[in-house]
Design a protein around this motif. Sequence first.
Motif, PDB file in Angstrom:
ATOM      1  N   TYR A  31       3.455  14.562  -3.337  1.00  0.00           N
ATOM      2  CA  TYR A  31       3.109  14.481  -4.758  1.00  0.00           C
ATOM      3  C   TYR A  31       2.139  13.329  -5.008  1.00  0.00           C
ATOM      4  O   TYR A  31       1.123  13.497  -5.666  1.00  0.00           O
ATOM      5  N   ALA A  32       2.461  12.165  -4.464  1.00  0.00           N
ATOM      6  CA  ALA A  32       1.578  11.000  -4.615  1.00  0.00           C
ATOM      7  C   ALA A  32       0.723  10.877  -3.362  1.00  0.00           C
ATOM      8  O   ALA A  32       0.897   9.963  -2.538  1.00  0.00           O
ATOM      9  N   THR A  33      -0.202  11.807  -3.187  1.00  0.00           N
ATOM     10  CA  THR A  33      -1.052  11.794  -1.999  1.00  0.00           C
ATOM     11  C   THR A  33      -2.038  10.631  -2.010  1.00  0.00           C
ATOM     12  O   THR A  33      -2.637  10.318  -0.982  1.00  0.00           O
ATOM     13  N   ASP A  34      -2.201  10.011  -3.185  1.00  0.00           N
ATOM     14  CA  ASP A  34      -3.056   8.825  -3.260  1.00  0.00           C
ATOM     15  C   ASP A  34      -2.305   7.574  -2.829  1.00  0.00           C
ATOM     16  O   ASP A  34      -2.895   6.496  -2.731  1.00  0.00           O
ATOM     17  N   GLY A  35      -1.015   7.700  -2.598  1.00  0.00           N
ATOM     18  CA  GLY A  35      -0.250   6.603  -2.042  1.00  0.00           C
ATOM     19  C   GLY A  35       0.423   5.725  -3.076  1.00  0.00           C
ATOM     20  O   GLY A  35       0.043   5.675  -4.244  1.00  0.00           O
ATOM     21  N   TYR A  36       1.458   5.039  -2.608  1.00  0.00           N
ATOM     22  CA  TYR A  36       2.172   4.060  -3.420  1.00  0.00           C
ATOM     23  C   TYR A  36       1.666   2.680  -2.991  1.00  0.00           C
ATOM     24  O   TYR A  36       2.049   2.152  -1.956  1.00  0.00           O
ATOM     25  N   GLY A  37       0.786   2.107  -3.780  1.00  0.00           N
ATOM     26  CA  GLY A  37       0.168   0.838  -3.419  1.00  0.00           C
ATOM     27  C   GLY A  37      -1.144   1.049  -2.695  1.00  0.00           C
ATOM     28  O   GLY A  37      -1.473   2.155  -2.254  1.00  0.00           O
ATOM     29  N   GLY A  38      -1.900  -0.010  -2.567  1.00  0.00           N
ATOM     30  CA  GLY A  38      -3.210   0.066  -1.929  1.00  0.00           C
ATOM     31  C   GLY A  38      -3.104   0.220  -0.428  1.00  0.00           C
ATOM     32  O   GLY A  38      -2.066  -0.062   0.168  1.00  0.00           O
ATOM     33  N   PRO A  39      -4.182   0.689   0.210  1.00  0.00           N
ATOM     34  CA  PRO A  39      -4.172   0.860   1.673  1.00  0.00           C
ATOM     35  C   PRO A  39      -4.084  -0.491   2.388  1.00  0.00           C
ATOM     36  O   PRO A  39      -4.615  -1.498   1.910  1.00  0.00           O
ATOM     37  N   ARG A  40      -3.375  -0.494   3.525  1.00  0.00           N
ATOM     38  CA  ARG A  40      -3.229  -1.717   4.317  1.00  0.00           C
ATOM     39  C   ARG A  40      -3.482  -1.411   5.778  1.00  0.00           C
ATOM     40  O   ARG A  40      -3.020  -0.405   6.298  1.00  0.00           O
ATOM     41  N   THR A  41      -4.178  -2.302   6.435  1.00  0.00           N
ATOM     42  CA  THR A  41      -4.333  -2.204   7.885  1.00  0.00           C
ATOM     43  C   THR A  41      -3.101  -2.803   8.550  1.00  0.00           C
ATOM     44  O   THR A  41      -2.269  -3.470   7.907  1.00  0.00           O
ATOM     45  N   VAL A  42      -2.985  -2.591   9.853  1.00  0.00           N
ATOM     46  CA  VAL A  42      -1.867  -3.173  10.571  1.00  0.00           C
ATOM     47  C   VAL A  42      -1.921  -4.706  10.517  1.00  0.00           C
ATOM     48  O   VAL A  42      -0.882  -5.372  10.478  1.00  0.00           O
ATOM     49  N   LEU A  43      -3.118  -5.263  10.461  1.00  0.00           N
ATOM     50  CA  LEU A  43      -3.235  -6.722  10.388  1.00  0.00           C
ATOM     51  C   LEU A  43      -2.696  -7.241   9.063  1.00  0.00           C
ATOM     52  O   LEU A  43      -2.026  -8.287   9.006  1.00  0.00           O
ATOM     53  N   GLU A  44      -2.961  -6.515   7.984  1.00  0.00           N
ATOM     54  CA  GLU A  44      -2.439  -6.905   6.671  1.00  0.00           C
ATOM     55  C   GLU A  44      -0.925  -6.728   6.619  1.00  0.00           C
ATOM     56  O   GLU A  44      -0.212  -7.543   6.017  1.00  0.00           O
ATOM     57  N   ALA A  45      -0.434  -5.674   7.267  1.00  0.00           N
ATOM     58  CA  ALA A  45       1.010  -5.459   7.311  1.00  0.00           C
ATOM     59  C   ALA A  45       1.709  -6.570   8.096  1.00  0.00           C
ATOM     60  O   ALA A  45       2.785  -7.044   7.715  1.00  0.00           O
ATOM     61  N   ILE A  46       1.113  -7.001   9.191  1.00  0.00           N
ATOM     62  CA  ILE A  46       1.682  -8.104   9.974  1.00  0.00           C
ATOM     63  C   ILE A  46       1.742  -9.383   9.142  1.00  0.00           C
ATOM     64  O   ILE A  46       2.729 -10.128   9.200  1.00  0.00           O
ATOM     65  N   LYS A  47       0.713  -9.619   8.355  1.00  0.00           N
ATOM     66  CA  LYS A  47       0.717 -10.810   7.502  1.00  0.00           C
ATOM     67  C   LYS A  47       1.852 -10.753   6.489  1.00  0.00           C
ATOM     68  O   LYS A  47       2.529 -11.760   6.236  1.00  0.00           O
ATOM     69  N   LEU A  48       2.100  -9.590   5.894  1.00  0.00           N
ATOM     70  CA  LEU A  48       3.224  -9.447   4.971  1.00  0.00           C
ATOM     71  C   LEU A  48       4.554  -9.671   5.694  1.00  0.00           C
ATOM     72  O   LEU A  48       5.454 -10.330   5.159  1.00  0.00           O
ATOM     73  N   ALA A  49       4.664  -9.139   6.892  1.00  0.00           N
ATOM     74  CA  ALA A  49       5.895  -9.325   7.665  1.00  0.00           C
ATOM     75  C   ALA A  49       6.166 -10.802   7.921  1.00  0.00           C
ATOM     76  O   ALA A  49       7.323 -11.233   7.950  1.00  0.00           O
ATOM     77  N   GLY A  50       5.111 -11.571   8.084  1.00  0.00           N
ATOM     78  CA  GLY A  50       5.269 -13.001   8.320  1.00  0.00           C
ATOM     79  C   GLY A  50       5.868 -13.755   7.148  1.00  0.00           C
ATOM     80  O   GLY A  50       6.342 -14.893   7.309  1.00  0.00           O
TER      81      GLY A  50
END
Length: 343
Positions: A31-50
């Motif tokens: 339904y939300a094919t545009d996604g929940y939240g903005g696109p993130r690369t794996v590098l950005e995801a790692i930063k959030l995990a930190g």
Amino acid sequence: MPTHSRIDIQNRREPIYGAGVWHFATYVDRYATDGYGGPRTVLEAIKLAGAVDGLSVLDLNWPFPPGDISTAEVRAALAEQQLRAIAVTPEFYTGKFAKGGFTNPDPAVRRKAIDLVAASAEVGRELGVDYVKIWPGQDGYDYPFQADYTDLWAKSVDALRELAQSFPDLKFAIEYKPREPRNRMVFSSVARTLLAIQDMGVDNVGVLLDFGHSLYGGETPAEAARMAIARNKLFAIDVNDNFRGWDDDMVVGSVHLLETFEFFFALHDAGWQGVWQLDQFPFREDPVEAARTGIRTMRAFHQALGYLDRDELAAAQSAQDALGAQRIAKRALFRALAESESE
């Protein structure tokens, strides 16, 4: 109460906590094919995990999203956040493998799937991972008479045997699931997965037990864990929660609180020492806060194990006293949860 009847939490090492890096990604649905939240690369995801206190290790999709990121970049990002890669998860479950990865009717596509997993294993070696996670989501069938079940089984077993023999220094952990994206998956239960591993005849293939998949498949996760541990085949776990009707990947302990505690009790009781790892999909929740909540809950489970009166519990279980056993478990669990919420 005699002290020997309790687990000594002062002398127990706190578990290592981990998460799939996709916990911090952008999610889509039909339904939300545009996604929940903005696109993130794996590098950005790692930063959030930190930003998540207590999080130490990550399971990483490969190729690294969005597909043009090098192993060196990922290694540097992990080091910057003081994180370690515990696993790589090769993406051989995407649309290009719609008719199967290991079980595809086209030998060339089957080879592509095996080669992709092999390439991910090479990346895993570079990153020093503990295991390669195998989730063959497209391997299975959708309709009666669609496939030769013996053939599907043989292709799955042969492919994993080949990979295990090619990388004897690495572990391969099969994440089983009853269905989705296929209506029926080859590795659909702990029992079927253990049988397949037995047929492979190799030592470095085991089970990754996803708590939500076990619930969804009608299993009792604590019992499934003991089955795998008894055969020395529980290589890893992922924890989350759902309403049993679908793989919702909700925050751990948010629905089946007592069953999740029983699961961790089973792991500890059997002496299992692996990472307690989140596999949550916070579609509408803040991913950092969802991870913090999951780790806080797991820490409460760990604390509750120290409050659990083992002699009382053993006596209640010996008598199959359901209400007595639950009262003992709840007493320990609710005490630990109350303490965790007051911190």
